[in-house]
Design a protein around this motif. Structure first.
Motif, PDB file in Angstrom:
ATOM      1  N   ILE A 194      42.176  37.641  54.951  1.00  0.00           N
ATOM      2  CA  ILE A 194      41.451  36.355  54.879  1.00  0.00           C
ATOM      3  C   ILE A 194      40.300  36.463  53.880  1.00  0.00           C
ATOM      4  CG2 ILE A 194      39.876  34.828  56.144  1.00  0.00           C
ATOM      5  CD1 ILE A 194      41.692  35.128  58.578  1.00  0.00           C
ATOM      6  N   ARG A 195      39.519  37.524  53.990  1.00  0.00           N
ATOM      7  CA  ARG A 195      38.388  37.682  53.078  1.00  0.00           C
ATOM      8  C   ARG A 195      38.862  37.832  51.635  1.00  0.00           C
ATOM      9  NH1 ARG A 195      32.844  40.478  54.047  1.00  0.00           N
ATOM     10  NH2 ARG A 195      32.014  40.587  51.947  1.00  0.00           N
ATOM     11  N   ARG A 196      39.886  38.657  51.433  1.00  0.00           N
ATOM     12  CA  ARG A 196      40.386  38.935  50.085  1.00  0.00           C
ATOM     13  C   ARG A 196      40.902  37.664  49.416  1.00  0.00           C
ATOM     14  NH1 ARG A 196      44.360  43.273  50.868  1.00  0.00           N
ATOM     15  NH2 ARG A 196      42.486  44.370  51.517  1.00  0.00           N
ATOM     16  N   TYR A 197      41.716  36.902  50.154  1.00  0.00           N
ATOM     17  CA  TYR A 197      42.311  35.701  49.555  1.00  0.00           C
ATOM     18  C   TYR A 197      41.279  34.577  49.411  1.00  0.00           C
ATOM     19  CZ  TYR A 197      47.108  37.389  49.489  1.00  0.00           C
ATOM     20  OH  TYR A 197      48.247  38.084  49.186  1.00  0.00           O
ATOM     21  N   ASP A 198      40.346  34.487  50.351  1.00  0.00           N
ATOM     22  CA  ASP A 198      39.320  33.447  50.242  1.00  0.00           C
ATOM     23  C   ASP A 198      38.425  33.706  49.036  1.00  0.00           C
ATOM     24  OD1 ASP A 198      37.840  31.097  51.492  1.00  0.00           O
ATOM     25  OD2 ASP A 198      36.236  32.591  51.394  1.00  0.00           O
ATOM     26  N   GLU A 199      38.025  34.972  48.850  1.00  0.00           N
ATOM     27  CA  GLU A 199      37.185  35.301  47.697  1.00  0.00           C
ATOM     28  C   GLU A 199      37.944  35.062  46.392  1.00  0.00           C
ATOM     29  OE1 GLU A 199      35.832  39.289  48.388  1.00  0.00           O
ATOM     30  OE2 GLU A 199      34.191  38.626  49.706  1.00  0.00           O
ATOM     31  N   ALA A 200      39.245  35.385  46.393  1.00  0.00           N
ATOM     32  CA  ALA A 200      40.048  35.149  45.194  1.00  0.00           C
ATOM     33  C   ALA A 200      40.171  33.663  44.901  1.00  0.00           C
ATOM     34  CB  ALA A 200      41.434  35.769  45.369  1.00  0.00           C
ATOM     35  N   ALA A 201      40.356  32.860  45.952  1.00  0.00           N
ATOM     36  CA  ALA A 201      40.475  31.415  45.763  1.00  0.00           C
ATOM     37  C   ALA A 201      39.166  30.826  45.251  1.00  0.00           C
ATOM     38  CB  ALA A 201      40.870  30.757  47.085  1.00  0.00           C
ATOM     39  N   ARG A 202      38.040  31.300  45.784  1.00  0.00           N
ATOM     40  CA  ARG A 202      36.734  30.784  45.369  1.00  0.00           C
ATOM     41  C   ARG A 202      36.419  31.140  43.919  1.00  0.00           C
ATOM     42  NH1 ARG A 202      32.898  29.637  49.566  1.00  0.00           N
ATOM     43  NH2 ARG A 202      33.790  29.801  51.650  1.00  0.00           N
ATOM     44  N   SER A 203      36.807  32.365  43.528  1.00  0.00           N
ATOM     45  CA  SER A 203      36.456  32.835  42.181  1.00  0.00           C
ATOM     46  C   SER A 203      37.483  32.424  41.131  1.00  0.00           C
ATOM     47  CB  SER A 203      36.320  34.358  42.184  1.00  0.00           C
ATOM     48  OG  SER A 203      37.580  34.968  42.427  1.00  0.00           O
ATOM     49  N   GLY A 204      38.624  31.885  41.582  1.00  0.00           N
ATOM     50  CA  GLY A 204      39.680  31.522  40.657  1.00  0.00           C
ATOM     51  C   GLY A 204      40.441  32.713  40.117  1.00  0.00           C
ATOM     52  N   ALA A 205      40.443  33.821  40.874  1.00  0.00           N
ATOM     53  CA  ALA A 205      41.139  35.041  40.442  1.00  0.00           C
ATOM     54  C   ALA A 205      42.630  34.771  40.259  1.00  0.00           C
ATOM     55  CB  ALA A 205      40.941  36.147  41.468  1.00  0.00           C
ATOM     56  N   ALA A 206      43.213  35.472  39.281  1.00  0.00           N
ATOM     57  CA  ALA A 206      44.630  35.252  38.963  1.00  0.00           C
ATOM     58  C   ALA A 206      45.551  36.050  39.869  1.00  0.00           C
ATOM     59  CB  ALA A 206      44.897  35.632  37.513  1.00  0.00           C
TER      60      ALA A 206
END
Length: 321
Positions: A194-206
């Protein structure tokens, strides 16, 4: 032998929840409050170090609880367990022994000890029945924690045999929900994702990279369901054998990662680092004993994940640091 007959618990009796701030303990407090219990008591680790035997005995002597749930434990995922096995063994053995010995010394009527499904052999037949306990080798990445929890089960059984007190144990599957540990180093697989994907979604990570192959199968139970099962068992079950608590269904880690990615709005790619360990290939609990006691899980995985992600986002700033 115990002459105890399972029945509704006294809503006005003192009920001590050890570990009341954690994932499981806080859910149990919410459930007890909703059920009308008026004297629910807990202490934070700063207020009472459960590893300190003298302090635990003094607290239980003063409190004199009628009911007790032992939900306090040092917990973590594969990384934490494999890195700090001494801590997981020593801390949990001390917490359990201190609390259970103090409860015995003051004749606490009804005790629920909570363990973990990692107590079962790595290659136990699936779904795992309660009688698989001690029939094979443990998963080596968390064997120290598992041995501590097995000791807790034996402790409860020993108290039943020697003193006749109606104490019981329950073994939950993988739990998730509000107040979980979302730290990058110490969390279990679901809050870590949850943390990993939420941070990726917030930062726009590819992309996001997860440990292992994604193929292990895991069963997930919302903590509020677990809490409901705890109260149900304390009022309806009395026996020496631990009771599995789960949903009876499982999904792959890859599937759970995809679901979490969808819930948080991640649109990038997921990669799997196959040089990292997978852990146990499958860990699905046989919940027929629980069903025969009259309880089944109610919160579906998609609903539970949505609720958990909302809670995480509401509290993420507090969780950092």
């Amino acid at each position: 032998m115990s002459t105890f007959t399972p029945a509704p618990l006294d809503r006005d009796a003192t009920f001590y929840v050890a570990g009341h701030r954690g994932l499981v303990g806080s859910a149990i407090v919410r459930r007890l409050e909703a059920a009308g219990f008026t004297r629910i008591v807990g202490r934070t680790s700063a207020e009472l170090d459960l590893k300190n035997r003298d302090d635990v005995f003094a607290y239980v002597a003063e409190l004199k609880p009628r009911y007790l749930v032992l939900a306090a434990a040092k917990v973590g995922g594969i990384l934490a367990n494999s890195t700090y096995p001494v801590d997981f063994l020593s801390d949990n053995l001390r917490i359990q022994t201190n609390v259970l010995d103090a409860a015995l010394a003051h004749e606490v009527e009804r005790v629920m000890f909570l363990g973990s499904s990692c107590i079962y052999p790595k290659l136990a037949p699936q779904p795992i029945r309660e009688d698989s306990l001690l029939t094979g080798h443990l998963e080596p990445t968390n064997d120290a924690y598992a041995i501590a929890k097995i000791a807790g089960i034996i402790n409860v059984q020993a108290v039943r045999r020697q003193y006749g007190l109606p104490w019981i144990s329950a073994m939950p599957t993988n739990l998730y929900g509000p107040n979980d540990n979302f730290s990058p180093q110490g969390s279990h697989v679901l809050p870590a994702l949850i943390r990993r994907y939420d941070e990726a979604a917030r930062s726009g990570a590819a992309e996001v990279t997860n440990w292992g192959t994604g193929s292990p199968r895991r069963e997930f139970l919302h903590a509020d369901d677990m809490a409901d099962a705890v109260l149900h068992l304390m009022e309806h079950y009395d026996g020496p054998e631990q009771v599995n608590v789960g949903t009876g269904t499982d999904v792959t880690i890859r599937e759970i990662a995809e679901t979490i990615g969808r819930v948080v709005g991640f649109t990038g790619e997921t990669h799997w680092d196959t040089s990292k360990p997978d852990g146990t290939p499958q860990k699905l609990l046989d919940v027929s004993k629980l069903a025969s006691a009259g309880w089944t899980a109610k919160i579906g995985l998609e609903e539970g994940l949505d609720r958990t992600v909302r809670w995480y986002r509401d509290n993420v700033d507090r969780l950092r640091g």
